[in-house]
Design an enzyme around this catalytic site. Structure first.
Site, PDB file in Angstrom:
ATOM      1  CG  ASP A  83     -13.636  -1.432   4.370  1.00  0.00           C
ATOM      2  OD1 ASP A  83     -14.456  -2.099   3.714  1.00  0.00           O
ATOM      3  OD2 ASP A  83     -12.545  -1.896   4.760  1.00  0.00           O
ATOM      4  CB  SER A  97      -8.606  -1.046   2.656  1.00  0.00           C
ATOM      5  OG  SER A  97      -9.531  -1.390   3.651  1.00  0.00           O
ATOM      6  CG  HIS A  98      -9.007   1.977   6.108  1.00  0.00           C
ATOM      7  ND1 HIS A  98      -8.434   0.729   6.030  1.00  0.00           N
ATOM      8  CD2 HIS A  98      -8.167   2.738   6.852  1.00  0.00           C
ATOM      9  CE1 HIS A  98      -7.294   0.740   6.712  1.00  0.00           C
ATOM     10  NE2 HIS A  98      -7.119   1.939   7.210  1.00  0.00           N
ATOM     11  CE  LYS A 144      -7.235  -5.099   1.890  1.00  0.00           C
ATOM     12  NZ  LYS A 144      -8.562  -5.098   2.547  1.00  0.00           N
ATOM     13  NE  ARG A 181      -3.502  -0.607   2.491  1.00  0.00           N
ATOM     14  CZ  ARG A 181      -4.385  -0.965   3.408  1.00  0.00           C
ATOM     15  NH1 ARG A 181      -4.867  -0.051   4.231  1.00  0.00           N
ATOM     16  NH2 ARG A 181      -4.782  -2.220   3.509  1.00  0.00           N
ATOM     17  CG  ASP A 201     -11.377  -3.349   0.749  1.00  0.00           C
ATOM     18  OD1 ASP A 201     -11.800  -2.700   1.721  1.00  0.00           O
ATOM     19  OD2 ASP A 201     -10.536  -4.263   0.860  1.00  0.00           O
ATOM     20  CG  HIS A 234     -11.055  -7.280   9.343  1.00  0.00           C
ATOM     21  ND1 HIS A 234     -11.082  -7.328   7.970  1.00  0.00           N
ATOM     22  CD2 HIS A 234     -10.217  -6.279   9.679  1.00  0.00           C
ATOM     23  CE1 HIS A 234     -10.293  -6.367   7.485  1.00  0.00           C
ATOM     24  NE2 HIS A 234      -9.763  -5.726   8.499  1.00  0.00           N
ATOM     25  CG  ASP A 252     -12.293  -5.965   3.475  1.00  0.00           C
ATOM     26  OD1 ASP A 252     -12.544  -4.775   3.776  1.00  0.00           O
ATOM     27  OD2 ASP A 252     -11.151  -6.444   3.554  1.00  0.00           O
ATOM     28  NE  ARG A 253     -11.839  -2.508   7.822  1.00  0.00           N
ATOM     29  CZ  ARG A 253     -11.355  -1.471   8.519  1.00  0.00           C
ATOM     30  NH1 ARG A 253     -11.254  -1.539   9.839  1.00  0.00           N
ATOM     31  NH2 ARG A 253     -10.987  -0.373   7.905  1.00  0.00           N
TER      32      ARG A 253
END
Length: 449
Positions: free
Chosen positions: A241, A101-102, A111, A16, A243, A328, A245-246
């Site tokens: 978020d 992500s965030h 990832k 990242r 992407d 998560h 995933d959360r």
């Protein structure tokens, strides 16, 4: 190549950095080449989020992958949990999600996972790939690979819905804040199959994040969701978020619900369907989480913080579910990977089955008081941890699973080092607000002395 690559972009759990200053197309291509060489993969499934830089980084990464003779399965715009599903479901030997992500709009990253959606971390591949990129020495391939487009969203929708009995979900009213992230694409595809009234906030895919950062762990980014839940008298609010995933939720009053309490709610529902199952929780979660798991007949296993650790321990214990305070939520039947969307669906099924609002479901669970994570810069981390342990030597229990956890009957705290900075991260929980305030300040004074 060696001089052009910023090796600081290779982190403990992903890659990242700021685009293009730290992560550009040349680096992305090199990462693609190194990824294939490291895994020996013949095919790489690749998804990307809606950031402005995701398309050019995808093209460069795909160039690197195909240059090494491997094929690319182009999943297009997707969420990270859809990428993990694709790798697991269709047997791909490797997967990559292009996302930050965030993080703010100027960031992007990767990832990475191998077969069965096993995530790569620093110890299991990210740093090895870093070293290959740094050397700029890649194997010679024969014929280049090819890029094949594949839309797996219909399959992913069916997969997510398989975790619940759709007919049992009542016509609840929910507000969903996608934060202009990938939830704006994924959530409507799933929820149109359910009898829900969805009030959307910021479903437009926009990598500039014009409304607020797609980082719902920060309370200020939940304000619009909270206001909308109250204005629409909704049953629940949910925010994803970037992407997707959360997930973070609110109750029907717009009050924020911690990730550990969501862990407890999901565990409660899953243990009804799978009695006696093993469920993981990280050591930052409230004591109420293992108490709930035990009361529902499950087996609670406490773990360190971090997705690659939790996924590994889940496999070792064949755990059906694992949850973290950070939003998560991991599912055995989702290839041991995380999915905020699946967690949200399970919570909606629980609310429907119980016929009670979220606040009532939480009342018997959420009866303790927590500090949240407090960071302090410390010169000598090892010495400070030893000092804390000595000061609280009369504790009921002290362990070193992750940093130091010190437990008394009515309160406990954990202090653990940051992976990337000279910081100590403190979390305190107590049975009363007064005790929490007193012990939080006491421990902080020792840390910062």
């Amino acid at each position: 190549m060696r001089a052009a690559v910023n090796l600081d972009i290779f982190k403990s759990y992903d890659i990242r950095g700021i685009y293009p200053a730290e992560l550009d197309e040349a680096t992305a291509e090199a990462i693609g080449r190194a990824f294939v060489d490291f895994l020996g993969a013949t095919t790489v499934a690749v998804g990307r989020d809606m950031r402005m830089s995701s398309q050019p980084l995808f093209e460069a990464f795909a160039r690197g992958v195909t240059r090494q003779g491997a094929d690319v399965i182009d999943l297009g715009l997707t969420s990270t949990d859809e990428l993990y599903f694709s790798v697991g479901k269709f047997g791909y030997p490797a997967g990559a999600m292009i996302t930050a992500s965030h993080n703010p709009k100027d960031y992007n990253g990767f990832k990475l996972c191998r077969e069965q959606a096993i995530a790569l971390s620093a110890d299991t591949g990210v740093f090895a790939i870093r070293d290959l990129v740094a050397r700029g020495e890649f194997s010679s391939a024969g014929a280049p690979g090819r890029v094949h487009a594949r839309d797996v969203l219909p399959d992913f929708v069916e997969h997510c819905l398989s975790f619940v009995e759709s007919k049992n979900i009542k016509p609840l009213r929910i507000v969903v804040d996608a934060g202009n992230g990938m939830g704006g694409l994924i959530v409507p595809a799933v929820f149109k199959r359910l009898p829900l009234e969805v009030i959307p906030l910021y479903f437009e895919l926009d990598g500039t994040f014009p409304n607020h950062p797609a980082s719902p762990i920060e309370p200020e980014n939940m304000a619009d969701l909270q206001a909308a839940v109250r204005a629409h008298k909704a049953d629940l609010g949910a925010a994803f978020d970037g992407d997707a995933d959360r997930v973070f939720i609110t109750d029907e009053h717009g009050e924020l619900v911690g990730g550990d309490m969501v862990t407890a709610l999901v565990a409660k529902m899953l243990l009804r369907k799978h009695p006696g199952s093993t469920i993981l929780y990280n050591l930052i979660c409230s004591r109420s989480v293992p108490e709930l798991i035990a009361a529902e007949g499950g087996r609670a296993v406490r773990t360190r913080v971090g997705h690659s650790i939790i996924k590994q321990v889940m496999r070792e214990h064949n755990a059906i579910f694992g949850g973290e305070h950070s939003g998560h939520f991991y599912f055995r039947d989702h290839y041991y990977a995380d999915s905020g969307l699946i967690a949200l669906l399970v919570v909606l099924e629980l609310i429907s089955q119980e016929g009670k609002p979220v606040s009532e479901l939480l009342r018997p669970l959420d009866r303790r008081f927590r500090s949240g994570e407090i960071n302090s810069r410390v010169a000598d981390i090892a010495a400070k941890l030893a000092e804390l342990e000595q000061h609280y030597a009369d504790a009921r229990e002290i362990d070193h699973l992750d940093g130091v956890t010190i437990q008394y009957d009515a309160w406990w705290f954990n202090v653990r080092p940051s992976n990337t900075e000279p910081l100590l991260r403190l979390n305190v929980e107590a049975d009363s607000a007064e005790l929490l305030a007193r012990k939080r300040d006491e421990v902080l004074a020792l840390i910062r002395s």
